[in-house]
Design a protein around this motif. Sequence first.
Motif, PDB file in Angstrom:
ATOM      1  N   ASN A 178       0.780  -1.208  -0.089  1.00 59.22           N
ATOM      2  CA  ASN A 178      -0.038   0.083   0.046  1.00 59.22           C
ATOM      3  C   ASN A 178       0.893   1.269  -0.024  1.00 59.22           C
ATOM      4  OD1 ASN A 178      -2.373   1.354  -0.229  1.00 59.22           O
ATOM      5  ND2 ASN A 178      -2.756   1.585   2.080  1.00 59.22           N
ATOM      6  N   LEU A 179       1.868   1.289  -0.860  1.00 57.12           N
ATOM      7  CA  LEU A 179       2.846   2.342  -0.916  1.00 57.12           C
ATOM      8  C   LEU A 179       2.284   3.732  -1.516  1.00 57.12           C
ATOM      9  CD1 LEU A 179       6.129   0.433  -1.402  1.00 57.12           C
ATOM     10  CD2 LEU A 179       5.281   1.167   0.514  1.00 57.12           C
ATOM     11  N   LEU A 180       1.239   3.501  -2.424  1.00 57.60           N
ATOM     12  CA  LEU A 180       0.558   4.522  -2.912  1.00 57.60           C
ATOM     13  C   LEU A 180       0.030   5.714  -1.831  1.00 57.60           C
ATOM     14  CD1 LEU A 180      -1.072   3.507  -6.403  1.00 57.60           C
ATOM     15  CD2 LEU A 180       1.236   4.744  -6.046  1.00 57.60           C
ATOM     16  N   HIS A 181      -0.637   4.996  -0.905  1.00 57.07           N
ATOM     17  CA  HIS A 181      -1.225   5.739   0.200  1.00 57.07           C
ATOM     18  C   HIS A 181      -0.046   6.643   0.761  1.00 57.07           C
ATOM     19  CE1 HIS A 181      -2.644   6.479   4.197  1.00 57.07           C
ATOM     20  NE2 HIS A 181      -3.691   6.818   3.634  1.00 57.07           N
ATOM     21  N   ASP A 182       1.214   6.006   0.926  1.00 56.21           N
ATOM     22  CA  ASP A 182       2.250   6.801   1.722  1.00 56.21           C
ATOM     23  C   ASP A 182       2.711   7.899   0.832  1.00 56.21           C
ATOM     24  OD1 ASP A 182       2.274   4.747   3.757  1.00 56.21           O
ATOM     25  OD2 ASP A 182       3.739   3.785   3.059  1.00 56.21           O
ATOM     26  N   ILE A 183       2.454   7.585  -0.530  1.00 56.69           N
ATOM     27  CA  ILE A 183       3.091   8.760  -1.576  1.00 56.69           C
ATOM     28  C   ILE A 183       1.943   9.768  -1.517  1.00 56.69           C
ATOM     29  CG2 ILE A 183       3.718   9.150  -3.816  1.00 56.69           C
ATOM     30  CD1 ILE A 183       4.772   6.386  -3.886  1.00 56.69           C
ATOM     31  N   LEU A 184       0.700   9.238  -1.863  1.00 57.35           N
ATOM     32  CA  LEU A 184      -0.522  10.424  -2.297  1.00 57.35           C
ATOM     33  C   LEU A 184      -1.229  10.724  -1.236  1.00 57.35           C
ATOM     34  CD1 LEU A 184      -1.135   8.348  -5.547  1.00 57.35           C
ATOM     35  CD2 LEU A 184       0.052  10.403  -5.410  1.00 57.35           C
ATOM     36  N   ILE A 185      -1.493   9.884  -0.077  1.00 59.20           N
ATOM     37  CA  ILE A 185      -2.197  10.309   0.943  1.00 59.20           C
ATOM     38  C   ILE A 185      -3.634  10.544   0.627  1.00 59.20           C
ATOM     39  CG2 ILE A 185      -2.751  12.040   3.118  1.00 59.20           C
ATOM     40  CD1 ILE A 185       0.085  10.492   2.960  1.00 59.20           C
ATOM     41  N   ASP A 186      -4.146  11.298  -0.299  1.00 58.46           N
ATOM     42  CA  ASP A 186      -5.579  11.405  -0.533  1.00 58.46           C
ATOM     43  C   ASP A 186      -6.127   9.826  -1.218  1.00 58.46           C
ATOM     44  OD1 ASP A 186      -8.068  12.384  -1.255  1.00 58.46           O
ATOM     45  OD2 ASP A 186      -7.034  13.011  -3.575  1.00 58.46           O
ATOM     46  N   PRO A 187      -7.298   9.650  -0.632  1.00 59.61           N
ATOM     47  CA  PRO A 187      -7.905   8.144  -1.204  1.00 59.61           C
ATOM     48  C   PRO A 187      -8.183   8.318  -2.857  1.00 59.61           C
ATOM     49  CG  PRO A 187      -8.528   8.704   0.919  1.00 59.61           C
ATOM     50  CD  PRO A 187      -7.831   9.913   0.627  1.00 59.61           C
ATOM     51  N   LYS A 188      -8.622   9.249  -3.167  1.00 57.34           N
ATOM     52  CA  LYS A 188      -8.842   9.655  -4.465  1.00 57.34           C
ATOM     53  C   LYS A 188      -7.850   9.344  -5.514  1.00 57.34           C
ATOM     54  CE  LYS A 188     -13.443  12.099  -3.781  1.00 57.34           C
ATOM     55  NZ  LYS A 188     -14.025  13.354  -4.015  1.00 57.34           N
ATOM     56  N   ALA A 189      -6.841  10.319  -5.045  1.00 61.80           N
ATOM     57  CA  ALA A 189      -5.557   9.925  -5.818  1.00 61.80           C
ATOM     58  C   ALA A 189      -5.065   8.774  -5.751  1.00 61.80           C
ATOM     59  CB  ALA A 189      -4.525  10.942  -5.284  1.00 61.80           C
TER      60      ALA A 189
END
Length: 308
Positions: A178-189
């Motif tokens: 789930n590294l995209l969450h660490d990068i982007l934070i925003d759930p929609k992004a």
Amino acid sequence: METPVTFIIFKRPETTEKVFQVIRQVKPIKLFVIADGPRTDREDEAERCETTRSVIDRVDWDCEVIKNYSDINLGCAKRVSSGLDWVFSNVEETIILEDDCIPHPSFFRFGEELLNKYRNDTRISTISAQNVQSGQRRTNYSYYFSRYSHCWGWATWRRAWQYYDLSIKLWKEVQTENLLHDILIDPKAVNYWRRTFQSVYDNPTGITWDYQWTFACWMQGSLSIIPNVNLVSNIGVGADATHFTSNQKFSFINIPTQAMEFPLKHPPYIVRNVEADIFTQKTVYKATALDIFKEEVKKILNHSKIQN
């Protein structure tokens, strides 16, 4: 100009000519040219490819022209990625233009100065010409830092390109952790880029190469440089475009350019402009991948009808 320029062309002599004339103004001493071959099922495409390549034969300044022309059609993803692999096997850094991206002449000086300044700074991966902030100035300096690596007129180094992977083999691990969450934070992004990278992973040699570049930059935690004014205009919208056959949904296409002012005012820090990135995500990346896919399917279906 001492920095090598890389020019990616295909089958559009009209737009290629316009970009070539801007390159001609700055007279780079070294010009790399990457060209894809024609598709065998497209009428007149071989002739259009030859006409496009003939534009390059009109270099009339002191310049080493180095060509990488494919006899067969590799497709956008393979041709651009393999072509840039070839360029970076020859040089450490380059300014890169495609045949439908007309840069403001000041972009070349902007790119060259920043390639020199950040040559050994691994925090920076890309120098972009494109600014999609709709005229909003995000900084009092000449440029700001972003997580988005716009590639309509850009520059980079071999040290950054070495991490490029067309097939994004790391994606499964990134997804699991789930590294995209660490990068982007925003759930929609996160959801947008998860769908985008999954589609690339499922079909890495499809119609795009630049999402893989974004992925490579994010995996290294690097930032891009975005000019405070827009330095490139994409004129590639049309029936013969690879991606954008209409501009109805894409407000960031064909944006007017402005001159960069010199001497450059360098930011005294390297910090991402979050406000600008939120705007970019909401405007450019809200549905771009899906719309490109729909456009491509529409072109394939229409071509099939014509052939039948």
